[in-house]
Structures are given as C-alpha cells and as structure tokens.
Motif scaffolding. Structure first.
Motif, PDB file in Angstrom:
ATOM      1  N   UNK A 248       0.839  -1.206   0.000  1.00  0.00           N
ATOM      2  CA  UNK A 248       0.000   0.000   0.000  1.00  0.00           C
ATOM      3  C   UNK A 248       0.874   1.256   0.000  1.00  0.00           C
ATOM      4  N   UNK A 249       1.964   1.212   0.744  1.00  0.00           N
ATOM      5  CA  UNK A 249       2.863   2.366   0.788  1.00  0.00           C
ATOM      6  C   UNK A 249       3.529   2.586  -0.568  1.00  0.00           C
ATOM      7  N   UNK A 250       3.896   1.497  -1.245  1.00  0.00           N
ATOM      8  CA  UNK A 250       4.448   1.631  -2.590  1.00  0.00           C
ATOM      9  C   UNK A 250       3.444   2.282  -3.531  1.00  0.00           C
ATOM     10  N   UNK A 251       2.182   1.891  -3.412  1.00  0.00           N
ATOM     11  CA  UNK A 251       1.135   2.480  -4.248  1.00  0.00           C
ATOM     12  C   UNK A 251       0.982   3.971  -3.937  1.00  0.00           C
ATOM     13  N   UNK A 252       1.042   4.326  -2.651  1.00  0.00           N
ATOM     14  CA  UNK A 252       0.949   5.737  -2.262  1.00  0.00           C
ATOM     15  C   UNK A 252       2.123   6.541  -2.809  1.00  0.00           C
ATOM     16  N   UNK A 253       3.307   5.934  -2.820  1.00  0.00           N
ATOM     17  CA  UNK A 253       4.485   6.613  -3.376  1.00  0.00           C
ATOM     18  C   UNK A 253       4.293   6.903  -4.858  1.00  0.00           C
ATOM     19  N   UNK A 254       3.766   5.918  -5.590  1.00  0.00           N
ATOM     20  CA  UNK A 254       3.513   6.114  -7.022  1.00  0.00           C
ATOM     21  C   UNK A 254       2.488   7.226  -7.230  1.00  0.00           C
ATOM     22  N   UNK A 255       1.416   7.211  -6.434  1.00  0.00           N
ATOM     23  CA  UNK A 255       0.374   8.238  -6.552  1.00  0.00           C
ATOM     24  C   UNK A 255       0.924   9.623  -6.205  1.00  0.00           C
ATOM     25  N   UNK A 256       1.777   9.690  -5.171  1.00  0.00           N
ATOM     26  CA  UNK A 256       2.382  10.970  -4.786  1.00  0.00           C
ATOM     27  C   UNK A 256       3.249  11.520  -5.910  1.00  0.00           C
ATOM     28  N   UNK A 257       4.053  10.661  -6.518  1.00  0.00           N
ATOM     29  CA  UNK A 257       4.938  11.109  -7.590  1.00  0.00           C
ATOM     30  C   UNK A 257       4.137  11.556  -8.813  1.00  0.00           C
ATOM     31  N   UNK A 258       3.095  10.799  -9.158  1.00  0.00           N
ATOM     32  CA  UNK A 258       2.245  11.172 -10.299  1.00  0.00           C
ATOM     33  C   UNK A 258       1.536  12.488 -10.025  1.00  0.00           C
ATOM     34  N   UNK A 259       1.007  12.652  -8.794  1.00  0.00           N
ATOM     35  CA  UNK A 259       0.325  13.895  -8.435  1.00  0.00           C
ATOM     36  C   UNK A 259       1.276  15.085  -8.486  1.00  0.00           C
ATOM     37  N   UNK A 260       2.525  14.877  -8.017  1.00  0.00           N
ATOM     38  CA  UNK A 260       3.514  15.958  -8.031  1.00  0.00           C
ATOM     39  C   UNK A 260       3.846  16.368  -9.467  1.00  0.00           C
ATOM     40  N   UNK A 261       4.008  15.391 -10.360  1.00  0.00           N
ATOM     41  CA  UNK A 261       4.333  15.694 -11.756  1.00  0.00           C
ATOM     42  C   UNK A 261       3.174  16.429 -12.428  1.00  0.00           C
ATOM     43  N   UNK A 262       1.941  15.992 -12.162  1.00  0.00           N
ATOM     44  CA  UNK A 262       0.770  16.654 -12.747  1.00  0.00           C
ATOM     45  C   UNK A 262       0.623  18.076 -12.220  1.00  0.00           C
ATOM     46  N   UNK A 263       0.834  18.262 -10.908  1.00  0.00           N
ATOM     47  CA  UNK A 263       0.765  19.610 -10.330  1.00  0.00           C
ATOM     48  C   UNK A 263       1.818  20.516 -10.953  1.00  0.00           C
ATOM     49  N   UNK A 264       3.012  19.983 -11.124  1.00  0.00           N
ATOM     50  CA  UNK A 264       4.099  20.773 -11.699  1.00  0.00           C
ATOM     51  C   UNK A 264       3.795  21.144 -13.149  1.00  0.00           C
ATOM     52  N   UNK A 265       3.189  20.231 -13.877  1.00  0.00           N
ATOM     53  CA  UNK A 265       2.947  20.469 -15.294  1.00  0.00           C
ATOM     54  C   UNK A 265       1.753  21.350 -15.595  1.00  0.00           C
ATOM     55  N   UNK A 266       0.702  21.258 -14.752  1.00  0.00           N
ATOM     56  CA  UNK A 266      -0.547  21.930 -15.113  1.00  0.00           C
ATOM     57  C   UNK A 266      -1.009  23.016 -14.145  1.00  0.00           C
ATOM     58  N   UNK A 267      -0.366  23.148 -12.980  1.00  0.00           N
ATOM     59  CA  UNK A 267      -0.913  24.104 -12.011  1.00  0.00           C
ATOM     60  C   UNK A 267       0.145  24.959 -11.331  1.00  0.00           C
ATOM     61  N   UNK A 268       1.192  24.354 -10.837  1.00  0.00           N
ATOM     62  CA  UNK A 268       2.155  25.077 -10.010  1.00  0.00           C
ATOM     63  C   UNK A 268       2.944  26.094 -10.839  1.00  0.00           C
ATOM     64  N   UNK A 269       3.231  27.234 -10.207  1.00  0.00           N
ATOM     65  CA  UNK A 269       4.071  28.255 -10.823  1.00  0.00           C
ATOM     66  C   UNK A 269       5.531  27.944 -10.521  1.00  0.00           C
ATOM     67  N   UNK A 270       6.426  28.639 -11.271  1.00  0.00           N
ATOM     68  CA  UNK A 270       7.852  28.455 -11.016  1.00  0.00           C
ATOM     69  C   UNK A 270       8.200  28.869  -9.595  1.00  0.00           C
ATOM     70  N   UNK A 271       7.667  30.017  -9.176  1.00  0.00           N
ATOM     71  CA  UNK A 271       7.850  30.496  -7.805  1.00  0.00           C
ATOM     72  C   UNK A 271       6.573  31.196  -7.385  1.00  0.00           C
ATOM     73  N   UNK A 272       5.914  30.661  -6.352  1.00  0.00           N
ATOM     74  CA  UNK A 272       4.645  31.256  -5.923  1.00  0.00           C
ATOM     75  C   UNK A 272       4.898  32.426  -5.001  1.00  0.00           C
ATOM     76  N   UNK A 273       4.370  33.572  -5.394  1.00  0.00           N
ATOM     77  CA  UNK A 273       4.506  34.787  -4.584  1.00  0.00           C
ATOM     78  C   UNK A 273       3.111  35.416  -4.482  1.00  0.00           C
ATOM     79  N   UNK A 274       2.527  35.470  -3.286  1.00  0.00           N
ATOM     80  CA  UNK A 274       1.121  35.852  -3.157  1.00  0.00           C
ATOM     81  C   UNK A 274       0.818  37.341  -3.273  1.00  0.00           C
ATOM     82  N   UNK A 275       1.830  38.189  -3.244  1.00  0.00           N
ATOM     83  CA  UNK A 275       1.573  39.640  -3.179  1.00  0.00           C
ATOM     84  C   UNK A 275       1.720  40.309  -4.555  1.00  0.00           C
TER      85      UNK A 275
END
Length: 275
Positions: A248-275
């Motif tokens: 189960x932990x291995x599956x969670x690791x795979x899901x975490x890595x996939x989620x991180x790659x998707x966030x990086x590709x489609x949502x996250x900015x290079x550097x988040x600055x709120x102001x």
C-alpha cells in the motif's frame, strides 16, 4: 558490533515494521516531489504530513536532536548568506521590487525575504521523512531489502556497514577530542581566538582517520575469514517478506509522484509569490 552502534531506534510503529526498501522509495519520492516545486503552500502541506508521520513513529526527540539542530543551523546560515549576497534576488523571480530592509550597500526587498522563507520550508520539508528513514531502519533489514530489490549483496552490505559505523565514528571523534583536551589542546571559548581553536580542532582529523582505517581493516579481515564474497548469492538472517502495508505504501508513493508531476505540469508556478 554493539546494539548502540547504529542510529536505529527500537519501536513497534508502522514505520518500524515497514520494509527498508519501501522506506527508501518513500524518501526518494518525497525528495523528488519536494524539489519539483518552489511553492510555500505545497511545502506547508508536505511538512505537516511529514511531521504527522514522524509523530506516529514515536521516536524520542533527544535521539533526533543533533540532526535537527544541524539542519536548523544550515538553513539559518544559508538564509543569511542569500540575504547578504543577493538582497534583491527575489525580484528576478517575481518581476517586482518592494524595498524593505536597508543594509547600507543595498536594500533587502520583500520578494527576497519570501523566497528565503520558501527555500527554508523546502529544506525543512525533507527533514521529517529523512529522520523517519534514518531512525526506524535497521541496517541489516535495510541491506536485506536492497538485495531483494536486485542490488548486489556486496553493495547492500556496504550500505549496512556505513549505517552502523556513523555513530561509532561520532563516538570515536568525541573520545579523541577528550583525550587531546586532557593533553592541553584548547577548543573552548577561553582557549584563544577562533582561528587557533579551529586549527586545534583540525588536529583531530589525523587520529580519526587512522582509527577509521584500523576499523576498516579489522572488518575486512573478519569478512575474509568468514568467506564473504565467495558466493554469487547469500541469505539474510533479518530478511522479511514484503507485507500488505508495504505494498500500500508503494502504491501511495507512485500516486504521490504522479500527483507531483501533474501539479508541476498543469498548475504550479515556477515560484509562488502571493503579493
């Protein structure tokens, strides 16, 4: 080798029972996911999750104190150097400049302060899972797990020995330092200026290296006498089959890595600055 001769802390938590190779995969996944981002919001979520896992492991803080304070000092020094050397570095990431703290030759702006805060959070995000791996992983079990993943047993055993001898080297350093202090070598604040104390402290390196080489020779001779390395394979006394929770932990690791790659590709900015 004594039971105290490694960083492993006895316990019966989920992470103590987890396969060593699975914990290594978790650490690598966590590290990759952390270095994909420069976003304080993501680091806050990951740091909270890491602290939660560390609390579940029930490792006494006194066992982790040295590593904790070393990273704190490193983070503080790194932050100070960034602010002093590049007081307006944050502007290159945000395109804005909000002067905040004058330092004579320049002015530290709000963007750089937020960048330093984000970078410090990045380093701190790695700390809980790193300590979780170090203090809940028995060297012999970890070596057996690596071998099970396909790592040659000689390399796996080398990793096991490295884990075991880190505390021994620390204790040897303390013993040599105490012996040299008894012979009049000063390293305390009242024993001269900083340069002299650092020079005296560097004298510990030579006997420490000699002692380490003697340890290496002793271990090498003992392994040769027992025929280590003559076979293509070996069995492991502390080897354990992978449990359902490990899978189960291995599956969670795979899901975490996939989620991180998707966030990086489609949502996250290079550097988040709120102001």
């Amino acid at each position: 080798m004594s039971k105290a001769g490694n960083l492993f802390v006895e316990g019966d938590s989920l992470f103590h029972r987890m396969d060593g190779a699975v914990k290594l995969i978790l650490l690598l996944t966590w590290t990759v996911s952390t270095f994909l981002f420069l976003d304080l919001r993501i680091f806050a979520v990951m740091l909270s999750a890491g602290i939660g896992m560390l609390l579940l492991s029930r490792i006494p803080f006194r066992r982790m104190a040295l590593l904790f304070w070393v990273l704190m000092v490193f983070t503080l020094i790194n932050s100070i150097f960034i602010l002093i050397i590049t007081p307006r570095f944050g502007s290159t990431l945000t395109g804005s400049n909000t002067p905040l703290i004058p330092v004579g030759y320049d002015t530290i702006n709000a963007e750089t302060l937020f960048y330093v805060l984000t970078l410090s959070a990045k380093y701190l995000t790695l700390l809980p899972v790193t300590m979780l791996f170090i203090f809940t992983t028995h060297p012999s079990r970890f070596a057996a797990s690596l071998n099970k993943l396909g790592v040659h047993y000689k390399m796996a055993y080398a990793v096991s020995i490295a884990f075991r001898y880190i505390p021994d080297l620390t204790q040897e350093f303390k013993n040599i330092l105490n012996a040299m202090q008894m012979r009049g070598m000063g390293i305390s604040r009242g024993d001269g200026n900083l340069w002299r104390r650092m020079k005296n402290l560097s004298l510990v390196v030579v006997p420490l290296l000699q002692s380490s080489l003697q340890h290496i020779e002793s271990v090498s001779n003992a392994m040769d006498l027992r025929g280590f390395g003559t076979g293509s394979k070996r069995t492991w006394y502390m080897g354990m089959p992978m449990s359902r929770s490990d899978k189960w932990m291995l599956l969670l690791c795979v899901l975490l890595l996939v989620a991180a790659i998707l966030l990086k590709g489609f949502w996250a900015e290079k550097f988040w600055y709120p102001f």
